[in-house]
Design an enzyme around this catalytic site. Structure first.
Site, PDB file in Angstrom:
ATOM      1  N   CYS A  57       5.528  -5.597   5.549  1.00 23.13           N
ATOM      2  CA  CYS A  57       4.064  -5.528   5.678  1.00 23.13           C
ATOM      3  C   CYS A  57       3.280  -6.202   4.555  1.00 23.13           C
ATOM      4  O   CYS A  57       2.447  -7.059   4.811  1.00 23.13           O
ATOM      5  CB  CYS A  57       3.636  -4.070   5.798  1.00 23.13           C
ATOM      6  N   ARG A  62      13.830  -7.019   5.229  1.00 21.86           N
ATOM      7  CA  ARG A  62      12.791  -8.023   5.473  1.00 21.86           C
ATOM      8  C   ARG A  62      11.967  -8.252   4.198  1.00 21.86           C
ATOM      9  O   ARG A  62      11.484  -7.308   3.598  1.00 21.86           O
ATOM     10  CB  ARG A  62      11.874  -7.579   6.625  1.00 21.86           C
ATOM     11  N   PHE A  92      -0.254   3.627   9.448  1.00 27.17           N
ATOM     12  CA  PHE A  92      -0.112   3.587   7.987  1.00 27.17           C
ATOM     13  C   PHE A  92       1.231   4.118   7.502  1.00 27.17           C
ATOM     14  O   PHE A  92       1.393   4.385   6.311  1.00 27.17           O
ATOM     15  CB  PHE A  92      -1.241   4.386   7.331  1.00 27.17           C
ATOM     16  N   LEU A  93       2.205   4.295   8.421  1.00 26.39           N
ATOM     17  CA  LEU A  93       3.466   4.905   7.978  1.00 26.39           C
ATOM     18  C   LEU A  93       4.211   4.012   6.990  1.00 26.39           C
ATOM     19  O   LEU A  93       4.092   2.788   7.026  1.00 26.39           O
ATOM     20  CB  LEU A  93       4.362   5.220   9.179  1.00 26.39           C
ATOM     21  N   ARG A  94       4.960   4.660   6.115  1.00 25.09           N
ATOM     22  CA  ARG A  94       5.848   3.941   5.182  1.00 25.09           C
ATOM     23  C   ARG A  94       7.266   4.030   5.703  1.00 25.09           C
ATOM     24  O   ARG A  94       7.685   5.092   6.161  1.00 25.09           O
ATOM     25  CB  ARG A  94       5.815   4.588   3.785  1.00 25.09           C
ATOM     26  N   GLU A  95       8.000   2.961   5.606  1.00 28.43           N
ATOM     27  CA  GLU A  95       9.405   3.020   6.002  1.00 28.43           C
ATOM     28  C   GLU A  95      10.127   4.011   5.091  1.00 28.43           C
ATOM     29  O   GLU A  95       9.823   4.128   3.901  1.00 28.43           O
ATOM     30  CB  GLU A  95      10.030   1.631   5.953  1.00 28.43           C
ATOM     31  N   PHE A  98       1.785   4.000  -7.022  1.00 24.42           N
ATOM     32  CA  PHE A  98       1.877   2.537  -7.020  1.00 24.42           C
ATOM     33  C   PHE A  98       1.600   1.932  -8.386  1.00 24.42           C
ATOM     34  O   PHE A  98       0.889   0.953  -8.526  1.00 24.42           O
ATOM     35  CB  PHE A  98       0.963   1.936  -5.932  1.00 24.42           C
ATOM     36  N   LYS A 103      -6.794  -1.183   7.617  1.00 23.47           N
ATOM     37  CA  LYS A 103      -5.346  -1.420   7.468  1.00 23.47           C
ATOM     38  C   LYS A 103      -5.062  -2.508   6.427  1.00 23.47           C
ATOM     39  O   LYS A 103      -4.310  -2.311   5.470  1.00 23.47           O
ATOM     40  CB  LYS A 103      -4.774  -1.809   8.838  1.00 23.47           C
TER      41      LYS A 103
END
Ligand SMILES: NC(=O)c1ccc[n+]([C@@H]2O[C@H](COP(=O)([O-])OP(=O)(O)OC[C@H]3O[C@@H](n4cnc5c(N)ncnc54)[C@H](O)[C@@H]3O)[C@@H](O)[C@H]2O)c1
Ligand SMILES: O=c1ccn([C@@H]2O[C@H](COP(=O)(O)OP(=O)(O)O[C@H]3O[C@H](CO)[C@@H](O)[C@H](O)[C@H]3O)[C@@H](O)[C@H]2O)c(=O)[nH]1
Length: 427
Positions: A259, A326, A145-148, A248, A203
């Site tokens: 993603c 991306r 679940f990591l965020r860039e 969000f 996910k």
């Protein structure tokens, strides 16, 4: 402490490898990209991720982390193999499992009898079950679940660890799933051990829910413009209801990255293949496609016909804090602007090469020189600190479209600019 093999040294694989080494495990991280493996072996990390290079250097220094070309050494003589290869969008919208299947084929003949194969790549519900049926080893799902831009922090301090084993309620591999959950013991995160289809769905369900929130707020922003409301006040009011929460809820030029776009399409494809109607998810995706067109409309309203208009785009990555381009909404917007004949310059603190139709310059001031309008597309905090008097002396036009509501309205307008925010009254 365990011996861990990680297959794939991208955002997820490299973070997994470096963080497990940090937690005390011994890690072999494999990739098929020779240049990447050679750079990583010298502690040279390409990605813009806080603390990642430091942890890689630390792992190499202690001998707990090494990088290898080809997967054999990461599959043999380890207790766990983490599969972290891409699952891009296939031609029909479903996740393309070619990379995952290739790794599992290799693993079949190589991993030891007690080794647990862990699928960390994002894969559709049912994948782990399917794989487990043809591999004579324990296989579990452990989505990431990591965020860039926050990868290390998110891995070392996750909000949850989810592990799923095949069979009803994970019956077949529950013990293996518990062992995988224990690898994260040092993080202090709550663990959910469940069946693999549920783990896989956590996910997709999470990413799609967040994307839905964003499409909702982007439509809400347009409505705010029509009724003269301020979306920042509206979302602040909403966020004080703790059933809604404040995260969000910032409108923007659309959601992107590696993603959300692919995972929303993949979940919709799963639903369609099972005859489940999911209009909410379809609308989430369609609303996002429309968002870049809406931004182009705001720019057109501000500067007139776009043929020959010189536009400076600030921010090109899909969000601030990453160098990842991306599926960037900024580039989607740029493509539409260029298609209408606009001439584009751009600046992004993490991008130096030209991107599609955008000629990239080394500073915001240089990108803005002689521009008719400026468009903020990524919320890099430094854009809020630009010297607007200086920008006014550089630019030809006086329009600024701020798709992230990042700029201080008073400073921008005092310098003589016409500021167009998203979902807020024009100052
Ligand atoms: N990027 C994110 O923020 C993120 C977060 C959570 C989950 N995920 C999921 O994790 C998976 C990986 O994503 P990523 O962003 O790390 O991808 P990435 O493109 O950054 O990295 C993938 C790496 O795998 C390597 N690779 C490809 N085929 C291989 C093979 N056969 N053997 C060994 N290495 C191979 C590539 O060379 C590349 O270095 C995807 O399923 C993605 O959806 C990504
Ligand atoms: O209020 C907001 C928050 C985000 N975004 C946009 O939403 C997109 C996604 O942002 P973010 O979720 O921070 O990016 P990722 O790093 O892709 O992380 C998401 O995708 C990862 C890969 O699956 C998951 O692991 C993470 O939990 C999930 O947040 C970006 O274009 C952001 O600009 C907004 O427009 N407004």
């Amino acid at each position: 402490m365990a011996r861990i093999g990680v297959i794939g040294a991208g955002y997820v694989g490299l973070t997994t490898a470096a963080c497990f080494a940090r937690l005390g495990h011994t890690v072999v991280c494999a990739d098929v990209d020779e240049a990447k493996v050679s750079a990583l072996s010298r502690a040279s990390v390409g990605a813009h991720e806080p603390r990642l290079a430091e942890l890689v250097a630390e792992g190499l220094g202690t001998g707990r982390l090494r990088f290898v070309l080809g997967n054999r050494a990461a599959l043999a003589d380890v207790d766990f193999v983490f599969v972290c290869v891409p699952t891009p969008t296939g031609p029909d919208g479903a996740a393309d499992l070619t990379f995952v299947d290739a790794v599992l084929d290799e693993a079949r003949g190589t991993v030891g009898p007690d080794c647990v194969i862990v699928i960390k790549s994002t894969v559709p519900a049912g994948t782990t079950e399917r794989v487990a049926a043809v591999i004579d080893r324990p296989v579990v799902s452990n989505p990431e679940f990591l965020r860039e831009g926050h990868a290390v922090d998110d891995f070392l301090r996750p909000q949850r660890v989810v592990v799923g084993a095949p069979g009803p309620r994970g019956a077949a591999g529950r013990e293996a799933a518990v062992r995988v959950a224990e690898l994260y013991a040092g993080t202090g995160a709550p663990a959910i051990v469940t069946d693999s289809a549920s783990a896989e769905l956590v996910k997709y369900a999470s990413n799609c829910f967040l994307a839905m929130k964003l499409s909702y707020v982007n439509s809400l922003a347009e409505l705010c413009e029509r009724v003269g409301a301020d979306v920042s006040d509206v979302t602040e009011g909403m966020s004080l209801d703790d059933r809604i929460g404040g995260a969000f809820l910032s409108p923007g030029p659309g959601w992107g990255g590696s993603c959300f776009p692919k995972d929303t399409r993949a979940l919709l494809s799963t639903a369609e293949s099972l005859d489940v109607d999911f209009p909410l998810l379809r609308a989430t995706i369609d609303t996002n496609h429309a968002q870049a067109h809406r931004v182009v409309g705001l720019v057109r309203d501000a500067v007139g016909p776009l043929r020959g208009a010189r536009l400076a785009l600030l921010g090109l990555t899909f969000k601030a804090g990453t160098d990842d381009l991306r599926d960037s909404p900024a580039l989607a917007t740029a493509t539409l602007l260029a298609a209408e004949g606009a001439v584009l310059t751009g600046y992004d603190p993490c991008v130096s090469a030209d991107c599609g139709p955008v000629r990239v310059l080394p500073s915001a001031e240089e990108a803005a020189r002689d521009a008719d309008a400026l468009v903020i597309l990524t919320e890099w905090p430094e854009f809020a600190d630009l010297d607007w008097e200086d920008m006014a002396s550089t630019m030809t036009g006086r329009s600024v479209v701020d798709t992230r509501n990042l700029l201080p309205p008073a400073k921008v307008t005092e310098a003589g600019f016409h500021l167009v925010p998203l979902g807020r009254p024009t100052p």
